[in-house]
Scaffold this motif. Structure first.
Motif, mmCIF file in Angstrom:
data_model
loop_
_atom_site.group_PDB
_atom_site.id
_atom_site.type_symbol
_atom_site.label_atom_id
_atom_site.label_comp_id
_atom_site.label_asym_id
_atom_site.label_seq_id
_atom_site.Cartn_x
_atom_site.Cartn_y
_atom_site.Cartn_z
ATOM 1 N N TYR A 4 -4.504 -6.376 10.666
ATOM 2 C CA TYR A 4 -4.325 -4.923 10.699
ATOM 3 C C TYR A 4 -5.650 -4.272 10.358
ATOM 4 O O TYR A 4 -6.518 -4.883 9.738
ATOM 5 C CB TYR A 4 -3.265 -4.485 9.683
ATOM 6 N N ALA A 5 -5.781 -3.030 10.724
ATOM 7 C CA ALA A 5 -6.996 -2.282 10.417
ATOM 8 C C ALA A 5 -7.207 -2.226 8.905
ATOM 9 O O ALA A 5 -6.249 -2.128 8.130
ATOM 10 C CB ALA A 5 -6.906 -0.869 10.983
ATOM 11 N N GLN A 6 -8.460 -2.314 8.501
ATOM 12 C CA GLN A 6 -8.826 -2.245 7.086
ATOM 13 C C GLN A 6 -8.231 -0.986 6.463
ATOM 14 O O GLN A 6 -8.329 0.097 7.036
ATOM 15 C CB GLN A 6 -10.361 -2.238 6.969
ATOM 16 N N ASN A 7 -7.588 -1.138 5.320
ATOM 17 C CA ASN A 7 -7.030 -0.037 4.533
ATOM 18 C C ASN A 7 -5.903 0.723 5.229
ATOM 19 O O ASN A 7 -5.558 1.828 4.815
ATOM 20 C CB ASN A 7 -8.132 0.946 4.102
ATOM 21 N N SER A 8 -5.328 0.145 6.253
ATOM 22 C CA SER A 8 -4.242 0.806 6.978
ATOM 23 C C SER A 8 -2.931 0.689 6.205
ATOM 24 O O SER A 8 -2.779 -0.183 5.340
ATOM 25 C CB SER A 8 -4.083 0.177 8.364
ATOM 26 N N PRO A 9 -1.962 1.543 6.518
ATOM 27 C CA PRO A 9 -0.639 1.404 5.899
ATOM 28 C C PRO A 9 -0.032 0.022 6.135
ATOM 29 O O PRO A 9 0.631 -0.523 5.246
ATOM 30 C CB PRO A 9 0.185 2.505 6.578
ATOM 31 N N ALA A 39 8.495 4.065 -1.835
ATOM 32 C CA ALA A 39 7.300 3.256 -1.611
ATOM 33 C C ALA A 39 6.694 3.480 -0.231
ATOM 34 O O ALA A 39 5.473 3.469 -0.089
ATOM 35 C CB ALA A 39 7.641 1.778 -1.784
ATOM 36 N N TYR A 40 7.523 3.689 0.753
ATOM 37 C CA TYR A 40 7.021 3.800 2.117
ATOM 38 C C TYR A 40 6.134 5.035 2.267
ATOM 39 O O TYR A 40 5.105 4.982 2.933
ATOM 40 C CB TYR A 40 8.188 3.800 3.109
ATOM 41 N N GLN A 41 6.524 6.127 1.622
ATOM 42 C CA GLN A 41 5.681 7.311 1.648
ATOM 43 C C GLN A 41 4.352 7.027 0.946
ATOM 44 O O GLN A 41 3.295 7.415 1.431
ATOM 45 C CB GLN A 41 6.379 8.498 0.993
ATOM 46 N N SER A 42 4.413 6.304 -0.182
ATOM 47 C CA SER A 42 3.182 5.949 -0.905
ATOM 48 C C SER A 42 2.258 5.099 -0.050
ATOM 49 O O SER A 42 1.037 5.197 -0.152
ATOM 50 C CB SER A 42 3.517 5.178 -2.185
ATOM 51 N N LEU A 43 2.859 4.253 0.787
ATOM 52 C CA LEU A 43 2.079 3.383 1.667
ATOM 53 C C LEU A 43 1.655 4.078 2.952
ATOM 54 O O LEU A 43 0.800 3.570 3.678
ATOM 55 C CB LEU A 43 2.890 2.125 2.013
ATOM 56 N N GLY A 44 2.286 5.200 3.261
ATOM 57 C CA GLY A 44 1.974 5.915 4.494
ATOM 58 C C GLY A 44 2.610 5.286 5.715
ATOM 59 O O GLY A 44 2.045 5.316 6.812
ATOM 60 N N ASP A 84 -7.941 -8.798 0.870
ATOM 61 C CA ASP A 84 -9.263 -8.252 1.180
ATOM 62 C C ASP A 84 -9.205 -7.181 2.263
ATOM 63 O O ASP A 84 -10.193 -6.486 2.506
ATOM 64 C CB ASP A 84 -10.232 -9.365 1.583
ATOM 65 N N SER A 85 -8.047 -7.024 2.898
ATOM 66 C CA SER A 85 -7.908 -5.973 3.903
ATOM 67 C C SER A 85 -7.744 -4.594 3.251
ATOM 68 O O SER A 85 -7.690 -3.583 3.942
ATOM 69 C CB SER A 85 -6.730 -6.274 4.836
ATOM 70 N N ILE A 86 -7.688 -4.576 1.922
ATOM 71 C CA ILE A 86 -7.654 -3.317 1.168
ATOM 72 C C ILE A 86 -8.888 -3.283 0.279
ATOM 73 O O ILE A 86 -9.030 -4.113 -0.618
ATOM 74 C CB ILE A 86 -6.379 -3.218 0.279
ATOM 75 N N ASP A 87 -9.792 -2.333 0.528
ATOM 76 C CA ASP A 87 -10.995 -2.249 -0.299
ATOM 77 C C ASP A 87 -11.204 -0.876 -0.926
ATOM 78 O O ASP A 87 -12.177 -0.655 -1.626
ATOM 79 C CB ASP A 87 -12.238 -2.705 0.460
#
Length: 137
Positions: A4-9, A39-44, A84-87
């Protein structure tokens, strides 16, 4: 493994999904606590898309299984690839808070869950004080 895209939901959701399946089963209480915590709203992400990401993660685990059908649920390389996909620091804190409520959902912490959480906190350089906040489950 699906990427998935870096920092994506979706990337954030995959970290939560990884925690959910770390103890080798999906407990309905873990999903219920995510529902109550919004949680889903928090995650976008929508609940439906979160569930799709979770199913895809489980499919990836099955695809990685040995000829005997065995897979290591907490494979260090896979775990690092996923986390690591979340930075971005703010996204890491959102995810870490959700990991804590998922772990508390069944009123027991398995050794694998604790090890995974410790690894994520170490790798992301988070402290429990930073993560403490208002996510209700």
């Amino acid at each position: 493994m699906k990427t998935y895209a870096q920092n994506s939901p979706e990337a954030m959701s995959r970290v939560v999904a990884m925690m959910i399946v770390t103890d080798a089963h999906i407990d309905n209480r873990e999903i219920a606590v995510l529902d109550r915590a919004d949680a889903y709203q928090s995650l976008g992400i929508s609940r439906e898309n979160f569930m799709r990401v979770a199913r895809d993660y489980c499919s990836d685990l099955v695809a990685e299984a040995s000829e005997l059908g065995e897979t290591l649920l907490v494979d260090p390389d896979r775990v690092d690839n996923v986390i690591d996909s979340i930075d971005m620091a703010d996204q890491r804190i959102v995810v870490a808070r959700l990991l804590l409520i998922v772990m508390a959902a069944d009123n027991k912490q398995e050794r694998g869950e604790l090890a995974l959480l410790d690894h994520i906190f170490d790798r992301w350089r988070l402290t429990h004080d930073e993560v403490a906040g208002t996510v209700h489950g």
